[in-house]
Design an enzyme around this catalytic site. Structure first.
Site, short mmCIF file in Angstrom:
data_model
loop_
_atom_site.label_atom_id
_atom_site.label_comp_id
_atom_site.label_asym_id
_atom_site.label_seq_id
_atom_site.Cartn_x
_atom_site.Cartn_y
_atom_site.Cartn_z
N HIS A 92 26.84 38.09 43.82
CA HIS A 92 26.74 37.51 42.45
C HIS A 92 26.65 36.17 42.48
O HIS A 92 28.44 36.36 42.45
CB HIS A 92 26.48 38.52 41.35
CG HIS A 92 27.42 39.11 41.32
ND1 HIS A 92 28.38 38.46 39.76
CD2 HIS A 92 28.23 40.13 41.01
CE1 HIS A 92 29.27 38.93 39.53
NE2 HIS A 92 30.02 39.99 40.36
N ASP A 94 27.37 34.55 39.25
CA ASP A 94 27.66 34.71 37.78
C ASP A 94 29.62 35.26 37.36
O ASP A 94 29.64 35.75 38.13
CB ASP A 94 26.91 35.22 36.71
CG ASP A 94 26.84 36.63 36.85
OD1 ASP A 94 26.24 36.52 38.35
OD2 ASP A 94 25.77 36.81 36.07
N ASP A 127 35.60 38.61 41.39
CA ASP A 127 34.41 39.15 40.77
C ASP A 127 33.74 38.55 40.14
O ASP A 127 33.53 37.62 39.44
CB ASP A 127 34.63 40.33 38.90
CG ASP A 127 33.59 40.71 38.46
OD1 ASP A 127 32.09 41.00 39.74
OD2 ASP A 127 33.68 41.23 37.63
N GLU A 161 23.72 38.90 37.02
CA GLU A 161 24.68 40.18 37.00
C GLU A 161 25.31 41.21 36.41
O GLU A 161 25.31 42.02 35.67
CB GLU A 161 25.19 40.23 38.54
CG GLU A 161 25.89 41.70 38.85
CD GLU A 161 26.73 42.54 38.56
OE1 GLU A 161 27.46 43.50 39.07
OE2 GLU A 161 27.99 41.29 38.42
N GLU A 162 26.85 40.18 35.60
CA GLU A 162 27.53 40.35 34.49
C GLU A 162 26.25 40.85 33.19
O GLU A 162 27.16 41.67 31.93
CB GLU A 162 28.05 39.09 33.83
CG GLU A 162 28.97 38.60 35.30
CD GLU A 162 29.79 40.17 35.49
OE1 GLU A 162 30.29 41.28 35.37
OE2 GLU A 162 30.76 39.97 36.62
N ASP A 190 31.30 44.89 45.64
CA ASP A 190 31.56 44.40 44.10
C ASP A 190 32.35 46.05 43.48
O ASP A 190 32.41 45.78 42.50
CB ASP A 190 30.22 44.30 43.69
CG ASP A 190 30.55 43.31 42.68
OD1 ASP A 190 31.19 42.82 42.20
OD2 ASP A 190 29.29 43.19 41.67
N HIS A 384 36.99 41.03 34.87
CA HIS A 384 37.74 40.65 33.75
C HIS A 384 38.49 40.41 33.46
O HIS A 384 38.81 40.58 31.98
CB HIS A 384 36.18 41.59 33.23
CG HIS A 384 34.76 41.86 33.86
ND1 HIS A 384 33.93 42.98 33.09
CD2 HIS A 384 34.34 41.44 34.73
CE1 HIS A 384 32.48 41.85 33.62
NE2 HIS A 384 33.44 41.55 34.94
#
Length: 410
Positions: A92, A94, A127, A161-162, A190, A384
């Site tokens: 992903h 994003d 990520d 995705e997030e 991931d 994150h």
């Protein structure tokens, strides 16, 4: 394999180039205050063209809130000897926002390289830019060697995705289900661990709930004239958490953690001033439960707890499902799983460990199509977080595992 892996070892500068350019193009969803993935997608599509892929196409989702009104999803294929089957790498584009900037030692949207010459920092470097980079490095190593793999190499770069995948993998499957063939296989990088030994073959089922509690607003000095939605919401959150943990208490050693989890998370603002008792309160829960429980069982228990709370606390509660996901597992004797395990042994020099996880990935969606998927990566696994980091060596090792599986997937 020796030539391909030698090529990967020579791509250190290419890894830094990709990560630098992606990090400087923040791909943050509109729900999180960003403009979406468009700028990053333009850069990555140009890089795919440079690599020499045989097919590049789009399955873009419309979204008026995002730049250019779209959430881009890019599909690229490099043909193999058997063009009827595709080995897919899903990643992903994003990223989440940087959060509290004061916790960052460097600019989160400017790549930083540590003195060790290996560790990089920046929002998204792990990520999921490490997966994007490993996919591109794998493709470049094979294409530069002039090799056609046994099956097609497919790279799919997805949006959203997030926040829930509505504009990403779910949109792709809804509008172009034929993009995946019935004999395709998937690697999703991931999730993982620093040793690169974990191979995720199953995921917990997911519910994300939004609870809106309606009481009665009043002045802070006269609480008896109203009904405090904040305190009612707090009591409901605890009832839900405690009740769901008690009801769904099985354990399964395949998963980490072994039990189902039911946690209150996000809390929305209610009133702007201190001396007003709120009439509305909104909170969210992240529920991840073992596949041995059916989603309907969890939903029924949530409804039961809410109904009793409405009666006891004299409030009304609205329940909204923000995200829902359930999937079947990939079998441990699956050819893809076995090849991936072999690659982990050879490249990462460690004993593979099969497991299930609570975090949701694209693998859940493709497994529900009856297709084989594994999730794994050699990564720090600190998504994150402030000062998010990734490793150049880990990225190379991921690419080596990918190419090992691809070249032996016959």
């Amino acid at each position: 394999m020796e030539q391909i892996h030698k090529n990967i070892e020579g791509l250190r500068d290419y890894i830094l180039e990709l990560q630098t350019n992606m990090t400087s193009r923040p791909a943050i969803s509109p729900e999180l205050g960003g403009k979406g993935e468009y700028q990053k997608s333009v850069y990555l599509e140009n890089e795919l063209k440079k690599l020499g892929f045989d097919e590049i196409s789009h399955i873009d989702a419309p979204d008026a809130r995002a730049e250019k009104g779209i959430r881009p999803n890019i599909v690229a294929k490099y043909y193999g000897q058997d063009k009827t089957r595709t080995f897919w790498l899903l990643a992903h584009m994003d990223v989440v926002p940087e959060g509290d900037r004061s916790l960052w030692k460097t600019d989160p949207f400017k790549l930083s390289l540590e003195a060790d010459g290996d560790t990089i920092h920046g929002r998204g470097v792990e990520d999921n830019q490490q997966a994007v980079t490993a996919a591109f490095v794998s493709a470049k190593a094979i294409i530069d060697a002039g090799i056609r793999p046994p099956v097609n190499l497919g790279i799919m770069l997805l949006s959203d995705e997030e926040v829930g995948n509505q504009y990403g993998i779910l949109y792709v499957l809804k509008t172009k289900p034929e993009v995946f063939g019935k004999h395709d296989a998937f690697i999703v990088q991931d999730s993982g661990d620093p040793a690169g030994r974990e191979i995720e073959i199953a995921e917990k089922n997911i519910y994300w709930f939004k609870f809106t509690v309606f009481g009665k607003q009043c002045h802070g000095s006269m609480p008896d004239s109203g009904n405090n939605a904040f305190t009612a919401g707090a009591r409901l959150a605890l009832r839900l958490r405690d009740g769901l943990y008690k009801k769904f208490d099985r354990r399964d050693s395949l998963f980490a953690p072994e039990e189902s989890t039911f946690e209150p998370t996000k809390k929305e603002a209610n009133v702007p001033n201190i001396n007003t008792i709120p009439g509305t309160d909104i909170f969210y829960m992240d529920c991840r439960f073992l596949p041995s429980y059916q989603p309907k069982e969890v939903m029924d228990e949530v409804n039961s707890i809410v109904k009793q709370a409405e009666k006891d606390l004299k409030v009304k509660v609205q329940i909204d499902i923000i995200n829902k996901s359930a999937s079947i597992a990939t079998k441990t004797d699956d050819k893809l799983v076995q090849l991936y395990a072999e690659g982990v042994k050879k490249i990462n020099k460690t004993t593979p460990k099969m497991l299930g996880v609570g975090g949701g990935t694209f693998a859940a969606e493709v497994r529900n199509l009856g297709l084989s998927a594994v999730v794994g990566s050699r990564m720090y696994c600190e998504p994150h977080s402030p000062n998010e980091r990734a490793s150049i060596k880990f990225t190379m090792d991921d690419a080596k595992v990918i190419t090992y599986v691809l070249m032996n997937y016959k």
